[in-house]
Design an enzyme around this catalytic site. Structure first.
Site, mmCIF file in Angstrom:
data_model
loop_
_atom_site.group_PDB
_atom_site.id
_atom_site.type_symbol
_atom_site.label_atom_id
_atom_site.label_comp_id
_atom_site.label_asym_id
_atom_site.label_seq_id
_atom_site.Cartn_x
_atom_site.Cartn_y
_atom_site.Cartn_z
ATOM 1 N N SER A 1 -54.801 40.922 114.040
ATOM 2 C CA SER A 1 -54.501 41.293 115.431
ATOM 3 C C SER A 1 -55.387 42.398 115.975
ATOM 4 O O SER A 1 -55.271 42.762 117.154
ATOM 5 C CB SER A 1 -53.035 41.708 115.553
ATOM 6 O OG SER A 1 -52.192 40.581 115.473
ATOM 7 N N LYS B 1 -57.081 41.758 119.197
ATOM 8 C CA LYS B 1 -56.406 41.937 120.494
ATOM 9 C C LYS B 1 -56.953 43.145 121.252
ATOM 10 O O LYS B 1 -56.697 43.291 122.448
ATOM 11 C CB LYS B 1 -54.898 42.087 120.298
ATOM 12 C CG LYS B 1 -54.180 40.829 119.832
ATOM 13 C CD LYS B 1 -52.675 41.024 119.882
ATOM 14 C CE LYS B 1 -51.923 39.763 119.442
ATOM 15 N NZ LYS B 1 -51.867 39.598 117.992
ATOM 16 N N SER C 1 -47.660 43.667 119.517
ATOM 17 C CA SER C 1 -48.766 42.811 119.108
ATOM 18 C C SER C 1 -48.395 41.344 119.253
ATOM 19 O O SER C 1 -48.664 40.513 118.387
ATOM 20 C CB SER C 1 -49.180 43.101 117.658
ATOM 21 O OG SER C 1 -50.377 42.447 117.326
ATOM 22 N N LYS D 1 -54.430 50.016 117.542
ATOM 23 C CA LYS D 1 -53.929 48.677 117.231
ATOM 24 C C LYS D 1 -53.894 48.396 115.742
ATOM 25 O O LYS D 1 -54.799 48.769 115.008
ATOM 26 C CB LYS D 1 -54.828 47.637 117.916
ATOM 27 C CG LYS D 1 -54.308 46.232 117.896
ATOM 28 C CD LYS D 1 -53.196 46.046 118.910
ATOM 29 C CE LYS D 1 -52.456 44.748 118.665
ATOM 30 N NZ LYS D 1 -51.707 44.708 117.399
#
EC number: 3.4.16.4
Length: 399
Positions: free
Chosen positions: A73, A76, A133, A241
């Site tokens: 992720s 992202k 997420s 993140k």
């Protein structure tokens, strides 16, 4: 401050090429800042890692930082970056109602459990991506911006090339596993730094807990807890993140700011979630313990005036085109000098933002930063009446 100009002219002389090459090599080494990396001391437990200064982009630590690894992720971050660009350009608005497609609703992995046909605001999609997420929210935002996830992925890869991310390829907007999808720790730091330039994103990156109503009838409450626990556990955290899959391991791109110093730490491929957070803290602690930032000037600072010939005004102000912040090692008594390079005069017309000079910053004699000086205002070409008035005024002053 006086400006020192040095010109080297080899014209008319026969110079040995070997001597020139030797001199150039010496100059390159002399102009390269000496940086001691902490690789052996930190012993970071991850497939790859990097610690980067946000303001200068200088790498303070690296381990396999250009190695291609699965992003999970972490990818992202690029989805969020393109989202912020679309917001700033006015292409999308936070209040836009986005209809959730069957494709978006069908995403697996971490998700918000959005239903096909329901609507969510762009702001809620940003929250769901940054805090939980959520894969379904990522695809919904991608479709809203580009029309389809496939077109959005092209935008992701185009942006990666623009940022100089040479070891990155995206195949989806979520980071879900794909053999042809990869990033490097260095590239993650690059796109993280670009995302952090947007003030609005910090509002969501630093939320620890929130909730969103989902479903066509908005009758279900989804609690959001930030997957980046550093938001509440590490002083000065500003984002960014997490990511994890069985193939990628546990990953984290984190940023933190204390005083003028802002750092970006990236851990890719740690064996456990605890290790990724512990190693990230180790990197950030190292950076804050050993480095500091000094602000030389801020964007828009006026550094001088230049006379204008044949313009409708007599002088134009030269301002910094961007912030200038210098990274130094703590305890070092660095000798910082500034050189302002401006012309004796300028000819009108001049556009607002046009480059008219430079600020050169040196640390211990080595060039550390060069910033454009630009015109603060637009200068039109003077008409006959204005030129006559300026000439008469000049003659009167000279008497």
């Amino acid at each position: 401050m006086d400006t020192i100009k040095v010109k080297i002219n080899l014209g008319g002389y026969k110079v040995n090429r070997r001597i020139i090459s030797f001199i150039l090599i010496l100059m390159i080494f002399a102009s390269t800042p000496y940086r001691i990396y902490a690789d052996d001391k930190l012993n970071i437990q991850a497939k790859s890692a990097i610690l980067m200064d946000f303001n200068t982009g200088e790498v303070l630590y690296e381990k396999n930082s250009h190695k291609k690894v699965p992003p999970a992720s972490i990818s992202k971050i690029m989805t969020l970056l393109l989202g912020m660009e679309a917001l700033e350009s006015g292409k999308i608005k936070l209040t836009d109602n986005v209809r959730i497609s069957s494709h978006a609703a069908g995403m697996g992995g971490s998700q918000l459990w959005l239903e096909e046909g329901e609507t969510q605001t762009v702001e809620n999609l940003f929250k769901a991506i940054t805090i939980r997420s959520a894969n379904d929210a990522s695809v919904a935002l991608a479709e809203h911006i580009a029309g389809s996830e496939e077109l959005f992925v092209k935008m992701m890869n185009d942006k990666a090339k623009e940022l100089g991310m040479k070891n990155t390829n995206f195949t989806n907007a979520t980071g879900l596993p794909d053999d042809n999808q990869y990033v490097s720790a260095y590239d993650v730091a690059l796109m993280s730094a670009e995302l952090l330039k947007y003030d609005e994103i910090h509002r969501w990156l630093t939320i620890y807990m929130d909730e969103i109503l989902v479903g066509i009838k908005k009758d279900k409450v989804q609690s959001l807890v930030n997957t980046n626990r550093l938001v509440k556990d590490y002083d000065g955290t500003t984002g960014i993140k997490t990511g994890s899959t069985s193939k990628a391991g546990y990953c984290l791109a984190a940023s933190a700011k204390r005083g003028n110093l802002e750092l970006i730490a990236v851990i890719m491929g740690a064996e456990t979630s605890k290790i990724r957070f512990d190693e990230t803290i180790k990197l950030l602690d190292y950076g804050f313990a050993n480095y500091d930032s000094i602000t030389i000037g801020k964007r828009g600072d006026i550094l001088g005036k230049v006379p204008v010939h044949k313009g409708n005004i007599s002088h134009v102000e030269a301002v910094l085109d961007r912030d200038s912040i210098i990274l130094i090692s703590k305890g070092d008594k660095a000798n910082i000098s500034k050189e302002i390079v401006l012309p004796d005069f300028l000819e009108g017309p001049i556009e607002k933002g046009q480059e008219i000079g430079r600020l050169i910053v040196r640390v211990d004699g080595h060039e550390a930063d060069t910033i454009r000086l630009v015109s603060r205002t637009k200068v039109d070409k003077a008409n006959f009446k204005e030129m006559l008035k300026k000439t008469i005024k000049s003659l009167l002053i000279s008497k």
